[in-house]
Design a protein around this motif. Sequence first.
Motif, PDB file in Angstrom:
ATOM      1  N   GLN A  13       0.831  -1.213   0.000  1.00 42.12           N
ATOM      2  CA  GLN A  13       0.000   0.000   0.000  1.00 42.12           C
ATOM      3  C   GLN A  13       0.862   1.258   0.000  1.00 42.12           C
ATOM      4  O   GLN A  13       0.529   2.249  -0.647  1.00 42.12           O
ATOM      5  CB  GLN A  13      -0.906   0.006   1.236  1.00 42.12           C
ATOM      6  CG  GLN A  13      -2.093  -0.931   1.134  1.00 42.12           C
ATOM      7  CD  GLN A  13      -2.973  -0.853   2.380  1.00 42.12           C
ATOM      8  OE1 GLN A  13      -3.152   0.192   2.962  1.00 42.12           O
ATOM      9  NE2 GLN A  13      -3.499  -1.996   2.798  1.00 42.12           N
ATOM     10  N   LEU A  14       1.962   1.186   0.734  1.00 40.49           N
ATOM     11  CA  LEU A  14       2.859   2.348   0.761  1.00 40.49           C
ATOM     12  C   LEU A  14       3.457   2.593  -0.624  1.00 40.49           C
ATOM     13  O   LEU A  14       3.558   3.741  -1.072  1.00 40.49           O
ATOM     14  CB  LEU A  14       3.984   2.115   1.783  1.00 40.49           C
ATOM     15  CG  LEU A  14       3.598   2.305   3.245  1.00 40.49           C
ATOM     16  CD1 LEU A  14       4.709   1.807   4.155  1.00 40.49           C
ATOM     17  CD2 LEU A  14       3.306   3.770   3.540  1.00 40.49           C
ATOM     18  N   ASP A  15       3.847   1.509  -1.279  1.00 38.39           N
ATOM     19  CA  ASP A  15       4.389   1.654  -2.633  1.00 38.39           C
ATOM     20  C   ASP A  15       3.362   2.320  -3.552  1.00 38.39           C
ATOM     21  O   ASP A  15       3.698   3.178  -4.363  1.00 38.39           O
ATOM     22  CB  ASP A  15       4.793   0.284  -3.196  1.00 38.39           C
ATOM     23  CG  ASP A  15       6.160  -0.139  -2.688  1.00 38.39           C
ATOM     24  OD1 ASP A  15       6.947   0.749  -2.333  1.00 38.39           O
ATOM     25  OD2 ASP A  15       6.434  -1.356  -2.646  1.00 38.39           O
ATOM     26  N   SER A  16       2.114   1.918  -3.388  1.00 40.38           N
ATOM     27  CA  SER A  16       1.068   2.498  -4.225  1.00 40.38           C
ATOM     28  C   SER A  16       0.804   3.957  -3.852  1.00 40.38           C
ATOM     29  O   SER A  16       0.650   4.813  -4.722  1.00 40.38           O
ATOM     30  CB  SER A  16      -0.231   1.708  -4.067  1.00 40.38           C
ATOM     31  OG  SER A  16      -0.034   0.371  -4.435  1.00 40.38           O
ATOM     32  N   ALA A  17       0.772   4.205  -2.549  1.00 35.63           N
ATOM     33  CA  ALA A  17       0.444   5.568  -2.098  1.00 35.63           C
ATOM     34  C   ALA A  17       1.495   6.570  -2.544  1.00 35.63           C
ATOM     35  O   ALA A  17       1.183   7.726  -2.809  1.00 35.63           O
ATOM     36  CB  ALA A  17       0.316   5.582  -0.582  1.00 35.63           C
ATOM     37  N   TYR A  18       2.747   6.118  -2.614  1.00 33.23           N
ATOM     38  CA  TYR A  18       3.820   7.032  -3.006  1.00 33.23           C
ATOM     39  C   TYR A  18       4.220   6.853  -4.464  1.00 33.23           C
ATOM     40  O   TYR A  18       5.264   7.347  -4.874  1.00 33.23           O
ATOM     41  CB  TYR A  18       5.032   6.857  -2.081  1.00 33.23           C
ATOM     42  CG  TYR A  18       4.800   7.419  -0.701  1.00 33.23           C
ATOM     43  CD1 TYR A  18       4.708   8.794  -0.504  1.00 33.23           C
ATOM     44  CD2 TYR A  18       4.639   6.597   0.397  1.00 33.23           C
ATOM     45  CE1 TYR A  18       4.477   9.319   0.752  1.00 33.23           C
ATOM     46  CE2 TYR A  18       4.402   7.112   1.662  1.00 33.23           C
ATOM     47  CZ  TYR A  18       4.329   8.472   1.831  1.00 33.23           C
ATOM     48  OH  TYR A  18       4.099   9.001   3.076  1.00 33.23           O
ATOM     49  N   ARG A  22       0.115   8.768  -8.319  1.00 23.78           N
ATOM     50  CA  ARG A  22      -0.924   8.975  -7.313  1.00 23.78           C
ATOM     51  C   ARG A  22      -0.583  10.117  -6.366  1.00 23.78           C
ATOM     52  O   ARG A  22      -1.346  10.426  -5.458  1.00 23.78           O
ATOM     53  CB  ARG A  22      -1.128   7.695  -6.500  1.00 23.78           C
ATOM     54  CG  ARG A  22      -1.684   6.560  -7.330  1.00 23.78           C
ATOM     55  CD  ARG A  22      -2.182   5.422  -6.466  1.00 23.78           C
ATOM     56  NE  ARG A  22      -2.754   4.392  -7.277  1.00 23.78           N
ATOM     57  CZ  ARG A  22      -2.094   3.324  -7.708  1.00 23.78           C
ATOM     58  NH1 ARG A  22      -0.832   3.168  -7.385  1.00 23.78           N
ATOM     59  NH2 ARG A  22      -2.688   2.427  -8.466  1.00 23.78           N
ATOM     60  N   MET A  23       0.557  10.704  -6.596  1.00 21.77           N
ATOM     61  CA  MET A  23       0.973  11.798  -5.711  1.00 21.77           C
ATOM     62  C   MET A  23       0.383  13.108  -6.219  1.00 21.77           C
ATOM     63  O   MET A  23       0.173  13.272  -7.423  1.00 21.77           O
ATOM     64  CB  MET A  23       2.499  11.908  -5.712  1.00 21.77           C
ATOM     65  CG  MET A  23       3.190  10.670  -5.187  1.00 21.77           C
ATOM     66  SD  MET A  23       3.279  10.657  -3.425  1.00 21.77           S
ATOM     67  CE  MET A  23       4.749  11.609  -3.186  1.00 21.77           C
ATOM     68  N   PRO A  24       0.137  14.020  -5.311  1.00 22.48           N
ATOM     69  CA  PRO A  24      -0.349  15.335  -5.760  1.00 22.48           C
ATOM     70  C   PRO A  24       0.739  16.056  -6.555  1.00 22.48           C
ATOM     71  O   PRO A  24       1.928  15.762  -6.395  1.00 22.48           O
ATOM     72  CB  PRO A  24      -0.654  16.063  -4.446  1.00 22.48           C
ATOM     73  CG  PRO A  24      -0.045  15.279  -3.367  1.00 22.48           C
ATOM     74  CD  PRO A  24       0.239  13.920  -3.856  1.00 22.48           C
TER      75      PRO A  24
END
Lengths: 102, 196
Positions: A13-18, A22-24
């Motif tokens: 999930q961290l890999d996906s979140a960063y 997917r980053m602003p």
Amino acid sequence: MSGKPTQDEIVRQLDSAYDSSRMPTYGGAEFLAEVKARSLSGWLFRGMVVVGVILLVLLGVVGYRIATSPPAMPDESPAIEDLGSGQTPTRLGDRSWLLGAG
Amino acid sequence: MSAAVKAIDERKLLVRMSRGHGPSARLLWDLYAARLVAFARSLLAAQGAQQHAEDVVQIALCKVMQVPTHRIRKVEAVGPWLFTIVRTSALNHMRGERREMKRRVHAVPGTDLGPPSSFELLRRAVEDLPSDEAEVVTLRHAGGLTFDQVSEVLAIPRSTAASRYARAIERLRGSLAEPAEPAMPLKFVEGQRHVR
């Protein structure tokens, strides 16, 4: 039943979140303006250097021409007008008067 | 593209950026801004100053432009180097802001439109971690750094970086747990205590 995600799930999930998609996004307006200002000052500096070099070259060329040009020689010998009154002006180098000519 | 070629290209980008080449600066910004801001946010969260993260990154990159070209050419890995500079910049910022930040303010979706995504929630959960753990997590995942590089950026032993990471993951496991077990409030929120 425990709802705790596993460590692997958290890492995934961290890999996906960063993930960059997917980053602003950020504008970075001040930074890019700073780069632009630096670019402008850089071009200004380069322009001044070029102008300086051209001026130096021109000065060198002019100086060289002045230094290497032969001294201006008079077309004719200077007249000696006060050697004798009433006489026609005699020029240096003209020694015919010594021979009694004229 | 191999890592070596990528590193060389990024170094070239840095050199060009330091000379004021706009497109290189834009490219570098696009490559690194989000990751650097995420890292800065994880540091600034300790003072509730996440909203300054972008400014901190911009200040850091402006500082990079002051670095002489011959020094930039010696940079081995651009990523860790940039993260180090951003960290210094963030710590300086925090020192300056310390007086004003009397209380911890958690990320509030004040200007966000709509509910935050699950990824956004996870990033916020990372920001809520103790800052020494949060920075390891963001360096690992946002920065894509190895533990060796993380330990270099943070100037700590590799084993310390690894243990902080393990603690952070464990803490995140707790904070992201399903609400089926509210008796385990592993997500730490300052000033609040989970009381049943």
